[in-house]
Design a protein around this motif. Structure first.
Motif, PDB file in Angstrom:
ATOM      1  N   HIS A  66       0.813  -1.221   0.000  1.00 32.26           N
ATOM      2  CA  HIS A  66       0.000   0.000   0.000  1.00 32.26           C
ATOM      3  C   HIS A  66       0.847   1.271   0.000  1.00 32.26           C
ATOM      4  O   HIS A  66       0.295   2.360  -0.167  1.00 32.26           O
ATOM      5  CB  HIS A  66      -0.908  -0.019   1.245  1.00 32.26           C
ATOM      6  N   ASP A  67       2.151   1.153   0.157  1.00 37.89           N
ATOM      7  CA  ASP A  67       2.982   2.331   0.383  1.00 37.89           C
ATOM      8  C   ASP A  67       3.520   2.880  -0.944  1.00 37.89           C
ATOM      9  O   ASP A  67       4.386   2.264  -1.575  1.00 37.89           O
ATOM     10  CB  ASP A  67       4.145   1.979   1.320  1.00 37.89           C
ATOM     11  N   ARG A  68       3.045   4.032  -1.359  1.00 37.52           N
ATOM     12  CA  ARG A  68       3.471   4.635  -2.628  1.00 37.52           C
ATOM     13  C   ARG A  68       4.924   5.108  -2.563  1.00 37.52           C
ATOM     14  O   ARG A  68       5.629   5.111  -3.574  1.00 37.52           O
ATOM     15  CB  ARG A  68       2.549   5.799  -2.988  1.00 37.52           C
ATOM     16  N   ASN A  69       5.367   5.524  -1.374  1.00 40.45           N
ATOM     17  CA  ASN A  69       6.754   5.962  -1.254  1.00 40.45           C
ATOM     18  C   ASN A  69       7.732   4.818  -1.485  1.00 40.45           C
ATOM     19  O   ASN A  69       8.808   5.005  -2.055  1.00 40.45           O
ATOM     20  CB  ASN A  69       6.993   6.588   0.126  1.00 40.45           C
ATOM     21  N   LEU A  70       7.372   3.615  -1.029  1.00 37.88           N
ATOM     22  CA  LEU A  70       8.225   2.456  -1.290  1.00 37.88           C
ATOM     23  C   LEU A  70       8.300   2.186  -2.781  1.00 37.88           C
ATOM     24  O   LEU A  70       9.385   1.895  -3.313  1.00 37.88           O
ATOM     25  CB  LEU A  70       7.683   1.230  -0.553  1.00 37.88           C
ATOM     26  N   ARG A  71       7.191   2.271  -3.470  1.00 42.23           N
ATOM     27  CA  ARG A  71       7.187   2.065  -4.918  1.00 42.23           C
ATOM     28  C   ARG A  71       8.097   3.073  -5.609  1.00 42.23           C
ATOM     29  O   ARG A  71       8.879   2.714  -6.506  1.00 42.23           O
ATOM     30  CB  ARG A  71       5.751   2.187  -5.441  1.00 42.23           C
ATOM     31  N   GLU A  72       8.036   4.337  -5.190  1.00 43.99           N
ATOM     32  CA  GLU A  72       8.881   5.366  -5.803  1.00 43.99           C
ATOM     33  C   GLU A  72      10.363   5.112  -5.519  1.00 43.99           C
ATOM     34  O   GLU A  72      11.207   5.210  -6.412  1.00 43.99           O
ATOM     35  CB  GLU A  72       8.469   6.745  -5.279  1.00 43.99           C
ATOM     36  N   LEU A  73      10.669   4.809  -4.268  1.00 36.41           N
ATOM     37  CA  LEU A  73      12.057   4.545  -3.894  1.00 36.41           C
ATOM     38  C   LEU A  73      12.600   3.345  -4.655  1.00 36.41           C
ATOM     39  O   LEU A  73      13.710   3.383  -5.203  1.00 36.41           O
ATOM     40  CB  LEU A  73      12.142   4.296  -2.394  1.00 36.41           C
ATOM     41  N   ALA A  74      11.817   2.274  -4.714  1.00 37.59           N
ATOM     42  CA  ALA A  74      12.291   1.036  -5.335  1.00 37.59           C
ATOM     43  C   ALA A  74      12.536   1.200  -6.823  1.00 37.59           C
ATOM     44  O   ALA A  74      13.408   0.527  -7.394  1.00 37.59           O
ATOM     45  CB  ALA A  74      11.280  -0.077  -5.087  1.00 37.59           C
ATOM     46  N   ALA A  75      11.810   2.084  -7.470  1.00 41.28           N
ATOM     47  CA  ALA A  75      11.981   2.287  -8.902  1.00 41.28           C
ATOM     48  C   ALA A  75      13.238   3.066  -9.240  1.00 41.28           C
ATOM     49  O   ALA A  75      13.696   3.048 -10.394  1.00 41.28           O
ATOM     50  CB  ALA A  75      10.755   3.014  -9.467  1.00 41.28           C
ATOM     51  N   GLN A  76      13.838   3.759  -8.248  1.00 39.79           N
ATOM     52  CA  GLN A  76      14.985   4.617  -8.510  1.00 39.79           C
ATOM     53  C   GLN A  76      16.276   4.148  -7.837  1.00 39.79           C
ATOM     54  O   GLN A  76      17.355   4.269  -8.404  1.00 39.79           O
ATOM     55  CB  GLN A  76      14.671   6.046  -8.036  1.00 39.79           C
ATOM     56  N   ALA A  77      16.164   3.620  -6.634  1.00 47.30           N
ATOM     57  CA  ALA A  77      17.361   3.289  -5.845  1.00 47.30           C
ATOM     58  C   ALA A  77      17.907   1.924  -6.231  1.00 47.30           C
ATOM     59  O   ALA A  77      17.167   0.995  -6.561  1.00 47.30           O
ATOM     60  CB  ALA A  77      17.023   3.305  -4.362  1.00 47.30           C
ATOM     61  N   SER A  78      19.221   1.807  -6.184  1.00 47.50           N
ATOM     62  CA  SER A  78      19.880   0.523  -6.414  1.00 47.50           C
ATOM     63  C   SER A  78      21.004   0.362  -5.402  1.00 47.50           C
ATOM     64  O   SER A  78      21.546   1.347  -4.883  1.00 47.50           O
ATOM     65  CB  SER A  78      20.427   0.430  -7.838  1.00 47.50           C
ATOM     66  N   ALA A  79      21.340  -0.874  -5.108  1.00 50.07           N
ATOM     67  CA  ALA A  79      22.386  -1.152  -4.127  1.00 50.07           C
ATOM     68  C   ALA A  79      22.901  -2.576  -4.338  1.00 50.07           C
ATOM     69  O   ALA A  79      22.218  -3.420  -4.921  1.00 50.07           O
ATOM     70  CB  ALA A  79      21.863  -0.988  -2.698  1.00 50.07           C
ATOM     71  N   GLY A  80      24.110  -2.803  -3.846  1.00 49.74           N
ATOM     72  CA  GLY A  80      24.729  -4.120  -3.953  1.00 49.74           C
ATOM     73  C   GLY A  80      24.547  -4.968  -2.713  1.00 49.74           C
ATOM     74  O   GLY A  80      24.962  -6.134  -2.705  1.00 49.74           O
ATOM     75  N   ARG A  81      23.953  -4.415  -1.669  1.00 51.10           N
ATOM     76  CA  ARG A  81      23.614  -5.207  -0.482  1.00 51.10           C
ATOM     77  C   ARG A  81      22.334  -4.621   0.100  1.00 51.10           C
ATOM     78  O   ARG A  81      22.281  -3.443   0.449  1.00 51.10           O
ATOM     79  CB  ARG A  81      24.738  -5.177   0.552  1.00 51.10           C
ATOM     80  N   VAL A  82      21.309  -5.466   0.190  1.00 45.04           N
ATOM     81  CA  VAL A  82      19.971  -5.014   0.583  1.00 45.04           C
ATOM     82  C   VAL A  82      19.388  -5.998   1.584  1.00 45.04           C
ATOM     83  O   VAL A  82      19.448  -7.215   1.378  1.00 45.04           O
ATOM     84  CB  VAL A  82      19.034  -4.912  -0.644  1.00 45.04           C
ATOM     85  N   PHE A  83      18.830  -5.466   2.655  1.00 37.60           N
ATOM     86  CA  PHE A  83      17.994  -6.223   3.578  1.00 37.60           C
ATOM     87  C   PHE A  83      16.584  -5.658   3.465  1.00 37.60           C
ATOM     88  O   PHE A  83      16.391  -4.439   3.508  1.00 37.60           O
ATOM     89  CB  PHE A  83      18.475  -6.055   5.028  1.00 37.60           C
ATOM     90  N   ALA A  84      15.596  -6.534   3.341  1.00 31.53           N
ATOM     91  CA  ALA A  84      14.201  -6.082   3.285  1.00 31.53           C
ATOM     92  C   ALA A  84      13.342  -7.025   4.107  1.00 31.53           C
ATOM     93  O   ALA A  84      13.568  -8.241   4.124  1.00 31.53           O
ATOM     94  CB  ALA A  84      13.712  -6.023   1.849  1.00 31.53           C
TER      95      ALA A  84
END
Length: 281
Positions: A66-84
């Motif tokens: 439901h979180d639109r901010n997560l969708r926006e962040l995920a479409a732009q940010a990249s990283a080589g180590r991620v915890f979710a």
């Protein structure tokens, strides 16, 4: 209870982990196949390592889907180590400070499971936390308490031994308070360079945990797979449940085990609370 993933390898966009796979973490927040609950809608969090001296964190009490901010962040940010992590509370409040991952300096930590009858043992566990660390506990979850116990027992020096000591202390404390099964866990922690993932339960039936297979082998099997083609050979995922159904892509982590991922190398160790640490198997 919860679902989580730990990624390391070549930088990837967050939506390739959180949204795009057929059984993505956001999909699991509504329709988990292997979790204790189908829905994990009590908040989420993402931690990643970028240009800053400490990992970044984005946490919210919104359901992940439901979180639109997560969708926006995920479409732009990249990283080589991620915890979710997506959360299904076991009784503590739905608030940002209770959302995983938790952070201390360079370290991230997330947990799926429960410390049995936490309210019975909470005071004793809190008193065991190093006094210099205790003021840093912001939330009310058993998971964050577990993290600070592991830090107290030396997580920064030897993560496997520290988690083994913390689990043994929690089990001993629980048994003293009449808790039949004190620990149910899959845990992931990282210092930004290596990931340690643990699967263990006092009852011998821990929550599910999987690690991805060797990327080079998968790329040979599926040469036209868009996401696989962009990954480096050292890319690895440790997950609560597989993100897709590619044959041969996932290996189940056995009960009472610890997986250590460093670069493209991974090792599997038995996990025994507070005993001498065995060699890799």
């Amino acid at each position: 209870m919860c679902r989580w993933l730990a990624y390391s390898g070549s930088p990837v966009r967050l939506d390739d982990l959180l949204y795009n796979p057929t059984n993505s973490l956001v999909m699991q927040s509504k329709h988990s196949k292997l979790g204790a609950e189908t829905t994990n809608g009590d908040g989420f969090g993402v931690g990643w390592y970028g240009a800053g001296p400490t990992p970044g964190l984005f946490r919210s009490t919104e359901p992940a889907w439901h979180d639109r901010n997560l969708r926006e962040l995920a479409a732009q940010a990249s990283a080589g180590r991620v915890f979710a992590h997506i959360r299904a509370t076991t009784g503590t409040a739905i608030q940002q400070t209770n959302c995983h991952p938790f952070r201390y300096g360079q370290w991230l930590w997330m947990h799926n499971g429960v410390l049995g009858d936490f309210l019975k043992v909470k005071r004793d566990l809190a008193l065991a936390v190093d006094p210099s660390l205790y003021p840093l506990i912001e939330g009310s979850t058993d998971s964050e308490m577990f993290f600070y116990l592991a830090l107290t027992f030396g997580l920064e020096e030897d993560p496997r031994a520290a988690v083994a000591e913390a689990v043994a202390y929690i089990e001993d404390t629980g048994l003293r308070h009449g808790v039949e099964h004190p620990v149910q866990m899959t845990v992931a922690t990282t210092d930004g360079d290596t990931t340690w993932a643990f699967r263990y339960s006092s009852v011998g039936n821990a929550r599910s945990l999987f690690i991805s297979s060797d990327v080079a082998t998968l790329q040979a099997q599926y040469p036209d797979h868009e996401l696989l083609s962009g990954l480096s050979e050292d890319a690895r995922l440790v997950v609560s449940e597989p993100l897709g159904d590619l044959y041969g892509a996932w290996q189940e982590v056995p009960e009472a085990a610890c997986v250590v991922v460093h670069g493209g190398e991974q090792a599997l160790y038995p996990f025994v609370p507070a005993s001498p640490l065995p060699e890799a198997v």
